[in-house]
Design an enzyme around this catalytic site. Structure first.
Site, PDB file in Angstrom:
ATOM      1  N   SER A 228      54.975  21.022  24.966  1.00  0.00           N
ATOM      2  CA  SER A 228      55.525  21.797  23.850  1.00  0.00           C
ATOM      3  C   SER A 228      55.431  20.988  22.550  1.00  0.00           C
ATOM      4  CB  SER A 228      56.964  22.217  24.174  1.00  0.00           C
ATOM      5  OG  SER A 228      57.449  23.145  23.233  1.00  0.00           O
TER       6      SER A 228
ATOM      7  N   ASP B 259      52.455  33.271  26.019  1.00  0.00           N
ATOM      8  CA  ASP B 259      53.501  32.350  25.566  1.00  0.00           C
ATOM      9  C   ASP B 259      53.972  32.778  24.179  1.00  0.00           C
ATOM     10  OD1 ASP B 259      55.091  30.249  24.751  1.00  0.00           O
ATOM     11  OD2 ASP B 259      53.628  28.678  25.180  1.00  0.00           O
TER      12      ASP B 259
ATOM     13  N   HIS C 265      56.010  29.931  28.482  1.00  0.00           N
ATOM     14  CA  HIS C 265      56.120  28.629  27.828  1.00  0.00           C
ATOM     15  C   HIS C 265      56.696  27.613  28.811  1.00  0.00           C
ATOM     16  CE1 HIS C 265      56.264  25.988  24.351  1.00  0.00           C
ATOM     17  NE2 HIS C 265      57.497  25.647  24.667  1.00  0.00           N
TER      18      HIS C 265
END
Length: 406
Positions: free
Chosen positions: A215, A341, A370
């Site tokens: 991320s 996502d 995600h």
């Protein structure tokens, strides 16, 4: 194959075979079975798919196909929670949390601050008993993540089975340590990451060294690689669920449902992460105004962009977007994203830019959300992301000489 015809024929067959037993007749059970068959056909036809592998370098592609075959295999997301938002929400609660014993180290920075590193030394490694040459993986968690995140623990568990050492880079002020200066972190400023990479490499200069970011950790790592090119001690890098274009990510997260499910919660997490350092931060910031933020954009406008000296939040978001630096990456990088996502919308993934850099390979799944990538009926132990991480790290450390000349 005509899946609709197959579904209809199977349903008719099942109805003809089931005559009794479900609420007094076979009709109810035949409907349930028919629906099950239809759902299974839809899942196999529309949900379970091979990922798209994007790479301009044939040698890199062949390397991945041979030593990281998971990127060419069909990904079967958990059949009852394949939708992106659901995978994103459920992963922290479903996946297990392997036990990891860390050794903490605090290192100083040039501005007088400190960074917390959590080491998993793996001194019991039978594959690499010599600590000086034991392969090392630097792990970068997400926006407010630390070494305690389940996805980090799984990466360490995978590395442990291979005999590797891991070190987790906790961003300033996140892992319980005090802020010594009024500075935290952001996705664009790579100074702390550069300090950590130099420190780890200086401790083990003979050990093979690579990094993996998740991320925001992946965004930070990409921005570092775009800045340094080949001038880095890292052999390669793996990136998972990175937000490629911050403008697109923020716009997606500000849609009503996404704001309700993710944006507001993450904003409160950001506020919580700095509230314990309020005494030192309020010397430079209007903390009352920062704590009133209800979106990530508002938080970044009042806090992050100001802290790192940007004239506007747009300037910060432009600098923080890895898509603008991808052409300059100078070492092999594997990037895994799901096109569903909401943190990194599929249309914002820089496919064409990636094709212009022989060092970059994108692996794009149709589902996964995600940092989700759940698979199996009850996905507690291992995700698709975990398998990609394990195979790629092992491929780099044990067969990397076959791609380093690309």
């Amino acid at each position: 194959m005509d899946w609709q015809v197959l579904t209809r024929e199977l349903s008719l067959y099942l109805e003809s075979q089931v005559r009794v037993g479900f609420f007094g007749s076979g009709v109810g059970l035949s409907l349930v079975l028919g629906f099950g068959v239809a759902y299974a056909c839809y899942y196999l036809n529309s949900i379970a798919k091979k990922p798209q592998l994007v790479a301009s370098n044939d040698r890199f592609c062949r390397f991945l196909e041979e030593y990281c075959p998971v990127v060419t295999e069909t990904y079967y997301p958990t059949i009852w929670c394949w939708e992106g938002r659901v995978q994103t929400l459920l992963r922290p609660f479903i996946t297990s949390r392997p036990q990891v014993q860390y050794r903490n180290e605090l290192i100083k920075t040039a501005d007088g601050g400190q960074i917390s590193l959590d080491w998993f030394d793996n001194n019991d490694s039978s594959y690499y008993p010599d600590a000086s040459t034991r392969p090392t993986v630097l792990l970068l968690p997400g926006l407010t993540g630390t070494s305690k995140e389940s996805y980090i623990l799984h990466m360490i568990h995978q590395s442990e089975t291979l005999g590797y050492r891991c070190v987790v880079f906790n961003n300033r002020g996140i892992a319980g340590e005090e802020l010594l200066t009024p500075r935290t972190y952001c996705a664009a400023n790579t100074e702390d990451l550069e300090t950590v990479i130099h420190h780890v490499h200086s401790l083990h200069p003979s050990a093979p060294f690579m990094a993996a970011g998740v991320s925001m950790g992946g965004m930070l790592l990409l921005n570092y690689l775009g800045k340094t090119g080949r001038d880095t001690p890292l052999m390669a890098a793996a990136i998972f669920s990175a937000g490629w274009n911050v403008f697109e990510s923020i716009e997606s997260l500000e849609k009503p449902l996404n704001w309700l499910l993710f944006n507001y919660y993450l904003t409160t997490c950001l506020q919580s992460s700095i509230s314990r350092h309020r005494q030192i931060l309020e010397k430079l910031f209007d903390m009352d105004l920062v704590m009133k933020a209800r979106t990530i954009r508002e938080f970044d406008k009042q806090f992050t962009s100001v802290m790192f000296g940007y004239r506007s939040i747009d300037d910060y978001y432009e600098d923080a977007s890895p898509c603008r630096k991808l052409k300059s990456v100078g070492i092999p990088v594997l990037c895994l994203n799901s096109v569903d996502d909401v943190f990194s919308p599929g249309h914002a993934i820089p496919v064409e830019t990636a094709k212009q850099n022989a060092n970059v390979a994108l692996v794009l799944t149709s589902c996964g959300g995600h940092i989700g990538f759940l698979e199996g009926i009850w996905p507690r132990k291992c995700t698709y992301m975990d398998r990609v991480f394990k195979q790629f790290v092992q491929a780099v450390f044990e067969h990397g000489n076959k791609i380093f000349s690309i």
